[in-house]
Design an enzyme around this catalytic site. Structure first.
Site, PDB file in Angstrom:
ATOM      1  N   ASP A 126      -2.655   2.035   2.049  1.00  0.00           N
ATOM      2  CA  ASP A 126      -1.320   2.202   2.602  1.00  0.00           C
ATOM      3  C   ASP A 126      -0.561   0.887   2.320  1.00  0.00           C
ATOM      4  O   ASP A 126      -1.128  -0.096   1.831  1.00  0.00           O
ATOM      5  CB  ASP A 126      -1.350   2.526   4.097  1.00  0.00           C
ATOM      6  CG  ASP A 126      -0.050   3.203   4.543  1.00  0.00           C
ATOM      7  OD1 ASP A 126       0.932   3.168   3.779  1.00  0.00           O
ATOM      8  OD2 ASP A 126      -0.007   3.759   5.662  1.00  0.00           O
TER       9      ASP A 126
HETATM   10  C1  BGC Z   1       3.230   4.662   5.734  1.00  0.00           C
HETATM   11  C2  BGC Z   1       2.778   5.722   4.756  1.00  0.00           C
HETATM   12  C3  BGC Z   1       3.725   5.805   3.594  1.00  0.00           C
HETATM   13  C4  BGC Z   1       3.847   4.436   2.971  1.00  0.00           C
HETATM   14  C5  BGC Z   1       4.720   4.400   1.747  1.00  0.00           C
HETATM   15  C6  BGC Z   1       3.579   3.364   5.064  1.00  0.00           C
HETATM   16  O1  BGC Z   1       4.178   2.482   5.938  1.00  0.00           O
HETATM   17  O2  BGC Z   1       2.210   4.465   6.689  1.00  0.00           O
HETATM   18  O3  BGC Z   1       2.676   6.965   5.405  1.00  0.00           O
HETATM   19  O4  BGC Z   1       3.283   6.764   2.677  1.00  0.00           O
HETATM   20  O5  BGC Z   1       4.377   3.550   3.928  1.00  0.00           O
HETATM   21  O6  BGC Z   1       6.032   4.586   2.042  1.00  0.00           O
END
Ligand code: BGC
Length: 757
Positions: free
Chosen positions: A283
């Site tokens: 993530d």
């Molecule tokens: C979130 C994810 C997301 C990623 C990219 C993160 O902060 O937890 O769900 O896909 O950002 O935007």
């Protein structure tokens, strides 16, 4: 075409032949041969996913200057959109880098693209699996028409704690339903990757992110493996079984090791047990966050992530920065880099990007395929299906399309707030306001009178935090008293009040945990004053999570929970309020009576001291000051008609492991309108080697019945429905008594027992 030829010729120079849609052997040959030509730096570059900045989903900026593509330092881009933008960067990567490897383009296409569907929690409340699959298919069509080839969806984290704002992004509290939805979403996004309107999916957040302690986002998770497997893992596993192309690691730690560096999760479970063959991405800045978790410096956490089983580094650039040194100093084996690189290349191969890097860059598609009337019509239909009618006393709803209707509340006249938390690709101002939607549906014989009534909350600082991503509702220059006075005047002059209240869309979602789950203060005060007018009131409740609605349940005659319904929400709310459509949703998450009850689920364990009655009982498992029950249980939701359930019957009283039992019930539409019911099947393992929940969902059917119509509904009970993970983590069914329960929600069921032999 010339560019494509260029690519073919570059690769054929290296003896690489390109084939798409061919079996494993073709892909293996292609990837082997490409890998053999790559330098260590180029391989590491494939593992790198910086952000393009077209959409902001976190902190920090990435360096995406052309020289990085030329040097092969970038394997994919996050948050890039638009055919021209994608084509240009794809071109730099394909034409200017030594090996011309195309890019993955990843975007959070979570509940639609420009046509925005209801938030995932709302979609789950439809219990309509084919329709949910279709939302993913439409989202893939639109995203791929705009250059995107990879979506960071589905989010399948089970959540039983409404304090956690990201409950909005998942499918609620139940693993069985969550698994069905996970499968449907994966099929919808990437059922057939040879097409140019389907894209790679990414199941997230692996694992257990929805169990963050105290509902505080990014917080620790620690639980027994029994609980993990029986209550949380199923949806991730279902997505893997459905062939999902990628998995995203979660931010939290699991058993004391951050998921990003957790080898048990990423390799032993995901790869060795579940046989996942796609790639794993962190993530957002998941790798450097391991230093804040306190398990090592940047160099060592980077190595730990790779060796745990992470293949792609989102945002942080640390693989590029450190892994070369790790290999050269012998701490990381070249094969470990090769393994991760192979998985990224395979994903690109499966997407057909080697055959045509511009597969998703057709400049004619956006106008034809994005935000089309068909997509929008479907969004309107499914939004209506997702609304949950929580209360409807004296048939307050549906409303007549006549007279004066006061539409009051800070959420009644906003566009930005309609679309919900993860609608980063929504067209600005594309959603109608509720006032506009009601005017459209009500027609000329009704007069809609609008007043704002209050701000979102009395607290401007909270309001600012809750509308951070530019979705400000606009704080009114007038005083609270003036706003209220105007609203009361409008209310008194009307026949009925529609109060549009609840959360702003940014009050749920990422980094939006809350401990006060009531409707915000200023709006509550407004609602109480409106109720004092004595006019009939319909509360149209906007929310991304279960709220606490004790007062509202007691005093407001009709409550329609509309979540955040997407770009077509306003029309859909109009359709339901005026009876052109029936509210179709059933809750997939329990609504508590008090925040102190959380976490909460219908599938709780009995304990050794279960309650025997509905009142307080000394020395039994309950609270002095609030009952154990939710206000609205899992599976609950009313309709404009009523349904009656006949007794449950079983076609036999015992079952063997290769047998099956048919459980049946007769459902009758006893009201005076056509309607849809979600018939739910629950099972309880009465005696077992470990403690088991008092009931667990094991099947459901969405059934449409004309008024007066009766139908027999059959469920086939088979071995998988009786299985659970035992103390040794074996997936087994144990002999003995099982209860079968069928009903319209988890709290109102009828039961029969059988013996598993
Ligand atoms: C979130 C994810 C997301 C990623 C990219 C993160 O902060 O937890 O769900 O896909 O950002 O935007």
């Amino acid at each position: 075409m010339i560019k494509l030829k260029h690519l073919f010729s570059v690769l054929s120079l290296f003896g690489i032949s390109i084939c798409t849609g061919q079996p494993q052997a073709g892909m293996d040959r292609f990837v082997d041969s490409l890998l053999a030509r790559m330098t260590l730096e180029e391989k590491i570059g494939q593992l790198n996913l910086p952000g393009a900045g077209d959409i902001i989903t976190g902190q920090g900026e990435s360096d995406i200057s052309p020289r990085r593509f030329e040097r092969g330092e970038i394997g994919g881009l996050l948050n890039l959109r638009g055919v021209e933008r994608v084509r240009n960067l794809q071109r730099v990567s394909v034409e200017k880098s030594r090996l011309g490897i195309p890019l993955l383009i990843g975007v959070d296409v979570i509940h639609g693209y420009e046509t925005v569907f209801p938030i995932p929690l709302a979609l789950s409340c439809t219990w309509d699996i084919p329709a949910i699959e279709k939302t993913a298919r439409i989202a893939a069509t639109e995203a791929s028409a705009d250059g995107v080839n990879w979506t960071l969806s589905p989010m399948v984290d089970i959540c039983r704690d409404a304090r956690w704002g990201r409950v909005a992004e998942g499918s609620g509290e139940d693993p069985w339903l969550g698994a069905e939805i996970a499968r449907a979403m994966v099929r919808g996004y990437q059922g057939d990757l040879t097409r140019n309107d389907e894209i790679l999916a990414c199941v997230k957040h692996f694992a257990l992110y929805g169990a963050a302690e105290a509902g505080r986002d990014y917080n620790s998770v620690d639980m027994s493996r029994q609980r993990m497997f029986n209550e949380y893992m199923l949806p991730y596993q279902a997505a893997v079984e459905e062939g999902v192309g990628s998995v995203m690691a979660s931010f939290n730690d699991v058993e004391g090791v951050p998921a990003t560096g957790n080898r048990w999760l990423m390799t032993e479970l995901l790869r060795d047990q579940w046989k996942f063959d796609g790639f794993v991405v962190t993530d957002y800045t998941g790798i450097p966050e391991m230093t804040a978790h306190g398990i090592g410096d940047l160099q060592s956490v980077t190595e730990q992530a790779l060796q745990a089983g992470i293949d792609m580094d989102m945002i942080s650039d640390l693989f590029v920065k450190y892994l070369k040194n790790s290999v050269e100093s012998g701490r990381v084996k070249p094969e470990e880099i090769d393994r991760a690189c192979r998985r990224i290349l395979e994903a690109k191969y499966k997407l057909g990007l080697f055959a045509d890097p511009y597969k998703f860059c057709d400049t004619e598609r956006p106008a034809r395929q994005i935000f089309t009337p068909e997509h929008r019509a479907f969004a309107r239909r499914i939004a209506a299906e997702s609304f949950v009618l929580l209360k409807n006393e004296k048939q307050t709803l549906p409303l007549a399309k006549q007279g004066r209707i006061a539409v009051i509340g800070p959420l009644a006249n906003t566009r930005a707030n309609m679309v919900g938390t993860w609608s980063v690709c929504a067209r600005e101002n594309s959603a109608a306001t509720l006032v506009e939607g009601l005017r459209e549906v009500a027609g000329k014989r009704a007069e809609i009178v609008y007043a704002k009534g209050s701000n979102l909350t009395y607290d401007p600082a909270l309001e600012e935090r809750a509308t951070m991503f530019g979705r400000s509702l606009g704080r009114d220059g007038r005083s609270d008293e003036e706003l209220l006075a105007e609203a009361l005047e409008a209310a008194r002059s009307c026949d009925v009040i529609v109060a549009a209240l609840g959360e702003s869309s940014e009050m749920s979602g990422e980094s939006s945990s809350r401990v006060d789950l009531h409707i915000p203060d200023a709006q509550q005060a407004l609602l109480r004053k409106l109720a004092e007018t004595g006019k009939p009131i319909v509360l149209v409740l906007f929310t991304g999570r279960p709220l606490i609605l004790n007062w509202e349940q007691e005093h407001i005659p009709a409550i329609l929970n509309v979540w955040f319904g997407g770009t077509e929400a306003a029309g859909a709310i109009g359709d339901v309020l005026f009876g052109d459509a029936a509210p179709g949703g059933r809750l997939t998450t329990s609504f508590p009576r008090h925040v102190g009850q959380l976490p909460m689920t219908y599938a709780y364990k009995s304990t050794g001291r279960p309650l025997q009655s509905s009142g307080f009982e000394k020395f039994r498992s309950n609270y002095l000051d609030v009952s154990n029950d939710p206000l609205y249980p899992f599976g609950y939701g009313l309709s404009y008609t009523t349904f009656a359930y006949g007794p449950v019957t079983l076609d036999r009283t015992s079952m063997t492991s290769d047998g099956r039992i048919v459980a049946s019930v007769t459902l009758t539409n006893t009201g005076d309108r056509d309607g849809e019911e979600v018939v739910q099947l629950y099972i309880r393992d009465v005696v077992c080697s470990i403690t088991r929940p008092v009931k667990e969902l094991k099947g459901f059917q969405r059934v449409a019945l004309k008024r007066g119509e009766s139908r027999r509904i059959d469920f086939e009970i088979t071995l998988p429905m009786l299985k659970f993970w035992n103390a040794h983590l074996d997936h087994v069914a144990e002999k003995g008594e099982f209860e079968v329960m069928i009903g319209g929600n988890s709290a109102e069921t009828q039961k029969k027992s059988f013996e598993f032999l």
